[in-house]
Design a protein around this motif. Structure first.
Motif: not given
Length: 313
Positions: A120-133
């Protein structure tokens, strides 16, 4: 002979000449896209255009996946590099992979949880991008650049230095994901079914998790300082996980963190250069629009433009 006055049609703006309606701008027979589509395609609330950012991320992901799939090291060469790396770790007395892996394999429930964590580590990248956006729109583009600058150079290393993971190269290492078939882990030993089995150096799991922590820290350090500090637990847990599950060496982790730090320096240098360019451009525009005011010999204030003698009479 007096100059002709421009007609109202000629002086009107392009939108006024064509018409303010989106339907008319698209043509008589074309219907305007729904409002929600138009909102996705333009900046909203100070945030970058969501549709454009999704397209950039999709293109970046497609390019990286394609490139990684076609950069394949041979098993003999990759295992040899892994043995050389492990020998170096033994010389430095940092070869903890076997010890961590044995401890994890001895506790099956924890091993299964660690296997799912790794997936699941890889899934945190798009999730973090969404939070930053959403929470940090001003810093979104710079952090997105940082992610890309962290990721793309790894392809060069995969090509120049193919590296087998410990689960392939070190006798006695238990392949946790394969043993418990976590998220298709049993297929991860088949080169024809995996993108690149010999791309352990640098560890992108570690590079990306470090980026995630940095992005969240920068986003929340002023508004949610506790959350910002807790974010750094994520890469620390990831560093342990990738070694305990048999997927990376210690020096793979060092390579992933180094990749992030180099990208951070590059992005900051580029950002500073951009700011200087924009500042110099703004200063030049101000100099043209508002020329310096000087005083003539009689004490009368005149601008530099008016003090200069006119040419051509």
């Amino acid at each position: 002979m007096s100059a002709e006055r421009p007609s109202s049609e000629a002086s009107a703006s392009p939108r006024e000449r064509i018409g303010a309606s989106d339907d008319e701008l698209l043509g008589e027979d074309a219907a305007a896209p729904p409002r929600w589509v138009r909102n996705l395609a333009k900046p909203v609330g100070g945030r970058p255009a969501l549709l454009l950012e999704l397209f950039i991320f999709w293109m970046f992901f497609q390019y990286f996946s394609y490139a990684q799939e076609h950069i394949r090291g041979g098993p003999i060469e990759s295992v040899r590099h892994a043995h050389e790396l492990f020998d170096l770790e033994k010389t430095l007395h940092i070869d903890v992979e076997l010890w961590l892996n044995a401890g994890l394999a001895a506790v099956p429930p924890l091993a299964i949880a660690a296997g799912y964590y790794y997936g699941m580590v890889l899934a945190t990248v798009p999730i973090t991008l969404a939070l930053v956006w959403w929470f940090n729109p001003q810093g979104f583009r710079r952090l997105r650049r940082l992610l890309i600058a962290t990721t793309l150079p790894s392809l060069l290393v995969f090509w120049l230095l193919p590296m087998a993971p410990p689960r392939f190269a070190v006798p006695g290492v238990v392949d946790i994901n394969a043993v418990y078939n976590i998220l298709g882990g049993a297929l991860a030993r088949d080169p024809s079914r995996s993108a690149n089995l010999y791309a352990a150096m640098p560890s992108l799991h570690c590079a990306w998790s470090t980026w995630v922590a940095y992005a969240l820290w920068e986003t929340w350090r002023h508004t949610r300082p506790t959350w910002a500090r807790l974010a750094w637990l994520f890469p620390a847990m990831t560093y342990w996980n990738v070694m305990a599950t048999g997927n990376h060496f210690v020096l793979d982790i060092v390579g992933g963190v180094a990749l992030f730090l180099i990208a951070l320096v590059i992005v900051r240098v580029v950002k500073g250069a951009e700011e200087r360019i924009w500042r110099d451009d703004a200063d030049s525009r101000v100099g043209v629009v508002a020329p310096a005011v000087t005083a003539d010999a009689g004490g009368v204030a005149t601008s530099a433009a008016s003090a200069e003698p006119r040419r051509g009479g």
